[in-house]
Design a protein around this motif. Structure first.
Motif, PDB file in Angstrom:
ATOM      1  N   THR A 342      65.554  49.668  46.044  1.00  0.00           N
ATOM      2  CA  THR A 342      65.669  50.958  45.375  1.00  0.00           C
ATOM      3  C   THR A 342      65.137  52.052  46.291  1.00  0.00           C
ATOM      4  O   THR A 342      64.276  51.820  47.135  1.00  0.00           O
ATOM      5  CB  THR A 342      64.908  50.971  44.042  1.00  0.00           C
ATOM      6  N   GLY A 343      65.692  53.227  46.139  1.00  0.00           N
ATOM      7  CA  GLY A 343      65.233  54.351  46.943  1.00  0.00           C
ATOM      8  C   GLY A 343      65.796  54.386  48.350  1.00  0.00           C
ATOM      9  O   GLY A 343      65.206  55.005  49.249  1.00  0.00           O
ATOM     10  N   PHE A 344      66.943  53.713  48.583  1.00  0.00           N
ATOM     11  CA  PHE A 344      67.580  53.810  49.892  1.00  0.00           C
ATOM     12  C   PHE A 344      67.925  55.279  50.161  1.00  0.00           C
ATOM     13  O   PHE A 344      68.228  56.035  49.239  1.00  0.00           O
ATOM     14  CB  PHE A 344      68.843  52.946  49.920  1.00  0.00           C
ATOM     15  N   PRO A 345      67.872  55.710  51.431  1.00  0.00           N
ATOM     16  CA  PRO A 345      68.128  57.115  51.743  1.00  0.00           C
ATOM     17  C   PRO A 345      69.397  57.656  51.079  1.00  0.00           C
ATOM     18  O   PRO A 345      70.426  56.982  51.062  1.00  0.00           O
ATOM     19  CB  PRO A 345      68.271  57.111  53.268  1.00  0.00           C
ATOM     20  N   THR A 346      69.282  58.832  50.545  1.00  0.00           N
ATOM     21  CA  THR A 346      70.314  59.607  49.837  1.00  0.00           C
ATOM     22  C   THR A 346      70.589  59.080  48.429  1.00  0.00           C
ATOM     23  O   THR A 346      71.433  59.634  47.728  1.00  0.00           O
ATOM     24  CB  THR A 346      71.653  59.697  50.596  1.00  0.00           C
ATOM     25  N   GLU A 347      69.886  58.030  47.974  1.00  0.00           N
ATOM     26  CA  GLU A 347      70.138  57.491  46.641  1.00  0.00           C
ATOM     27  C   GLU A 347      69.862  58.555  45.576  1.00  0.00           C
ATOM     28  O   GLU A 347      68.794  59.155  45.534  1.00  0.00           O
ATOM     29  CB  GLU A 347      69.264  56.267  46.384  1.00  0.00           C
ATOM     30  N   SER A 373      61.739  50.645  52.574  1.00  0.00           N
ATOM     31  CA  SER A 373      60.800  51.059  53.616  1.00  0.00           C
ATOM     32  C   SER A 373      61.545  51.076  54.937  1.00  0.00           C
ATOM     33  O   SER A 373      62.222  50.100  55.290  1.00  0.00           O
ATOM     34  CB  SER A 373      59.586  50.117  53.688  1.00  0.00           C
ATOM     35  N   GLU A 374      61.457  52.167  55.641  1.00  0.00           N
ATOM     36  CA  GLU A 374      62.201  52.347  56.891  1.00  0.00           C
ATOM     37  C   GLU A 374      61.687  51.394  57.960  1.00  0.00           C
ATOM     38  O   GLU A 374      60.488  51.294  58.194  1.00  0.00           O
ATOM     39  CB  GLU A 374      62.050  53.795  57.360  1.00  0.00           C
ATOM     40  N   ARG A 375      62.590  50.663  58.611  1.00  0.00           N
ATOM     41  CA  ARG A 375      62.222  49.736  59.665  1.00  0.00           C
ATOM     42  C   ARG A 375      62.690  50.266  61.008  1.00  0.00           C
ATOM     43  O   ARG A 375      63.897  50.477  61.220  1.00  0.00           O
ATOM     44  CB  ARG A 375      62.834  48.349  59.430  1.00  0.00           C
ATOM     45  N   PRO A 376      61.768  50.524  61.926  1.00  0.00           N
ATOM     46  CA  PRO A 376      62.141  51.031  63.249  1.00  0.00           C
ATOM     47  C   PRO A 376      63.161  50.129  63.927  1.00  0.00           C
ATOM     48  O   PRO A 376      63.067  48.902  63.869  1.00  0.00           O
ATOM     49  CB  PRO A 376      60.807  51.008  64.008  1.00  0.00           C
ATOM     50  N   ALA A 380      69.747  52.584  59.888  1.00  0.00           N
ATOM     51  CA  ALA A 380      69.301  53.538  58.867  1.00  0.00           C
ATOM     52  C   ALA A 380      68.154  54.395  59.384  1.00  0.00           C
ATOM     53  O   ALA A 380      68.105  55.607  59.139  1.00  0.00           O
ATOM     54  CB  ALA A 380      68.887  52.799  57.598  1.00  0.00           C
ATOM     55  N   ALA A 381      67.227  53.770  60.102  1.00  0.00           N
ATOM     56  CA  ALA A 381      66.087  54.525  60.637  1.00  0.00           C
ATOM     57  C   ALA A 381      66.547  55.535  61.673  1.00  0.00           C
ATOM     58  O   ALA A 381      65.979  56.630  61.794  1.00  0.00           O
ATOM     59  CB  ALA A 381      65.069  53.565  61.246  1.00  0.00           C
ATOM     60  N   ARG A 382      67.582  55.190  62.438  1.00  0.00           N
ATOM     61  CA  ARG A 382      68.066  56.083  63.495  1.00  0.00           C
ATOM     62  C   ARG A 382      68.956  57.197  62.970  1.00  0.00           C
ATOM     63  O   ARG A 382      68.987  58.291  63.533  1.00  0.00           O
ATOM     64  CB  ARG A 382      68.837  55.279  64.545  1.00  0.00           C
ATOM     65  N   LYS A 383      69.696  56.919  61.877  1.00  0.00           N
ATOM     66  CA  LYS A 383      70.774  57.828  61.488  1.00  0.00           C
ATOM     67  C   LYS A 383      70.579  58.532  60.145  1.00  0.00           C
ATOM     68  O   LYS A 383      71.214  59.544  59.882  1.00  0.00           O
ATOM     69  CB  LYS A 383      72.094  57.046  61.428  1.00  0.00           C
ATOM     70  N   ILE A 384      69.724  57.953  59.265  1.00  0.00           N
ATOM     71  CA  ILE A 384      69.634  58.488  57.903  1.00  0.00           C
ATOM     72  C   ILE A 384      68.181  58.821  57.575  1.00  0.00           C
ATOM     73  O   ILE A 384      67.313  57.963  57.682  1.00  0.00           O
ATOM     74  CB  ILE A 384      70.167  57.484  56.859  1.00  0.00           C
ATOM     75  N   ALA A 385      67.929  60.044  57.178  1.00  0.00           N
ATOM     76  CA  ALA A 385      66.565  60.448  56.826  1.00  0.00           C
ATOM     77  C   ALA A 385      66.108  59.744  55.557  1.00  0.00           C
ATOM     78  O   ALA A 385      66.859  59.627  54.583  1.00  0.00           O
ATOM     79  CB  ALA A 385      66.505  61.961  56.630  1.00  0.00           C
ATOM     80  N   ASP A 386      64.871  59.269  55.576  1.00  0.00           N
ATOM     81  CA  ASP A 386      64.273  58.605  54.411  1.00  0.00           C
ATOM     82  C   ASP A 386      63.850  59.700  53.438  1.00  0.00           C
ATOM     83  O   ASP A 386      62.690  60.112  53.376  1.00  0.00           O
ATOM     84  CB  ASP A 386      63.082  57.757  54.862  1.00  0.00           C
ATOM     85  N   ASP A 387      64.790  60.160  52.619  1.00  0.00           N
ATOM     86  CA  ASP A 387      64.611  61.409  51.876  1.00  0.00           C
ATOM     87  C   ASP A 387      64.293  61.236  50.401  1.00  0.00           C
ATOM     88  O   ASP A 387      64.186  62.221  49.668  1.00  0.00           O
ATOM     89  CB  ASP A 387      65.869  62.280  52.025  1.00  0.00           C
ATOM     90  N   VAL A 388      64.149  59.996  49.924  1.00  0.00           N
ATOM     91  CA  VAL A 388      63.803  59.794  48.517  1.00  0.00           C
ATOM     92  C   VAL A 388      62.283  59.766  48.396  1.00  0.00           C
ATOM     93  O   VAL A 388      61.619  58.936  49.024  1.00  0.00           O
ATOM     94  CB  VAL A 388      64.402  58.482  47.987  1.00  0.00           C
TER      95      VAL A 388
END
Length: 481
Positions: A342-347, A373-376, A380-388
């Motif tokens: 839950t809470g994937f970026p842009t969700e 949780s963003e994993r380096p 997703a970590a490179r391209k999508i902001a963790d915005d939730v």
């Protein structure tokens, strides 16, 4: 990779009956998925041949290894804290060596030696056979690192030492690596490309387990449905195989049929499946054999098509429903569990409601649920902001967990009054007067001991339940006994 158990669970020390010829002590802890626990058994076997017995006493250890997980940030934090505890021991025993294994070792590589000064060696999942050489380097006063990924290593020639075993159930790895580049997942970068193990070596390992009294095996892989043996090599190279190799290739459904047929009194489980790769011939094979457990761990990750696409999950909500319907049609009693992020970026809230509605449709027996949780290193970590926001993630996760608990209770309540087959694994956690085992749906069952023993298959009439446990009374041995 699809999770099969909670990656952030506290690791447990593993034990092995010692060889009197061995003079050094190995203490090993495992965190994460079942593949890590299986890998630790391979490591113990490799080191046993060069003079190590394992110990449950950290204070006795000459070598401490921690087999790590990188799927969640919390798992890595747990491991960092555990290394601090090892450091406290090492201050009183400076000759003790400490090594980091597994996915976290592969992700951080030489950086680990710089960040964690207690660490003497860093070894990735494909390099465990090099451990004796690396330990020689450490004994000579040098740090040692091997995190090279392999195109063909499956450890098929290693007979694992069964650590912390109940003597009844065991893991058997059938594939390594993962080709599914989910944008949230680090596993393809830490475990490499998919390659499958020779089916004859799998059969041989199960034969050995059967002869030693084991009664259940779990066939393991990051994605078991991708199993494909055509003589060796990466799965992605199958198209280059000869016509004979293609005709004689063994896929997962064939392997499952081979194992179930050859070991009719051995109970068979498998994990983990990916919806995009699971085919109905696997379900038909499950339906054909009584000894293949009627349970599938089938991670979905989200109920929203938009989020599934952002995750690079190559299935849609509708395709997932069709697969669920196919399973229910062929095996009505089949239990299904999930992984959910839950809470994937842009969700959005609408995406979250799609997940809840998917859960209502399937009504999973149980599940593993996490906030993103963003994993380096991941896409997703490179391209999508963790915005939730974290508070939104936590609220949505609570709603998902609450709904799952409701469904889990519905599933266990439906078993009350029925008689189920249970393999006894050991004492109940709450009472040494009761046995604990699992039924074919992977639900824990407890019942009075009477005259039964560990390893027996027993029919148990269910009289009560919680959302996670069935409670009953034995009514006799099952046909599997």
């Amino acid at each position: 990779m699809e999770k099969v158990i909670d990656e952030t669970r506290q690791g447990a020390p593993l034990s092995l009956e010692g060889d009197a010829k061995n003079t050094r002590k190995l203490y090993i802890e495992s965190y994460g998925c079942q593949m890590n626990f299986s890998d630790s058994e391979i490591v113990a076997s490799i080191l046993h041949k060069v003079g190590f017995n394992t110990t449950e006493d950290l204070q006795q250890a000459d070598l401490v290894l921690i087999n790590t997980c990188s799927v969640r940030e919390k798992a890595e934090q747990t491991i960092r804290k555990r290394l601090e505890q090892f450091n406290a021991v090492k201050r009183h025993k400076p000759a003790m060596k400490v090594g980091v294994l597994g996915c976290m070792a592969e992700r951080l590589k030489h950086q680990f030696l710089e960040e964690e000064h207690i660490v003497d060696l860093v070894v990735g999942p494909d390099a465990y056979k090099d451990l004796p050489n690396l330990l020689q380097e450490v004994d000579n006063g040098r740090d040692a690192v091997n995190v090279l990924l392999s195109r063909d290593e499956t450890y098929a020639d290693i007979s694992p030492i069964r650590l912390n075993s109940n003597g009844v159930t065991a893991f058997v790895s059938i594939t390594r690596g993962c080709d599914n580049m989910c944008t949230f997942c680090i596993v393809p970068f830490t475990r490499g490309r998919e390659r499958s193990r020779d089916p004859h070596s799998i059969i041989h390992e199960i034969e050995d387990l059967w002869a030693r009294g084991f009664r259940e095996v779990t066939l393991l892989g990051q994605n078991v449905d991708s199993y494909l043996w055509y003589g060796g090599g990466l799965k992605k190279d199958f198209e280059k195989a000869s016509d004979i190799q293609k005709v004689t290739a063994v896929n997962f459904a064939k392997l499952l049929d081979m194992v179930a047929t050859q070991f009719p009194k051995m109970r068979i489980r498998f994990s983990t499946s990916n919806p995009q790769d699971m085919t109905l011939d696997v379900i038909d094979t499950m339906a054909k054999h009584h000894n293949i457990c009627k349970y599938i761990h089938l991670p979905v990750q989200s109920g929203s098509n938009r989020i599934l696409k952002a995750m690079n999950r190559l299935h849609t909500r509708e395709e997932y429903f069709a697969l669920i319907d196919g399973i229910r049609e062929r095996i009505p009693e089949c239990a299904i569990s999930q992984d959910m992020i839950t809470g994937f970026p842009t969700e959005t809230e609408e995406d979250h409601q799609d997940t809840l509605s998917l859960m209502e449709y399937v009504k999973y027996d149980f599940g593993f649920m996490f906030a993103y949780s963003e994993r380096p290193g991941t896409l997703a970590a490179r391209k999508i902001a963790d915005d939730v926001p974290d508070e939104v993630k936590k609220r949505r996760l609570t709603e998902i967990i609450d709904l799952q608990q409701k469904h889990s209770l519905l599933r266990t309540q439906a078993q009350v009054g029925k008689t189920v087959e249970v393999l006894i694994e050991g004492n109940s956690k709450k009472s040494d007067q009761e046995w604990m085992g699992r039924n074919t749906q992977n639900t824990v069952v407890v019942f009075p001991k009477e005259h039964y023993k560990v390893g027996d298959f027993v029919n148990v009439k269910i009289t009560n339940c919680t959302s996670t446990t069935l409670i009953g009374e034995a009514v006799g041995y099952s046909e599997m006994n």
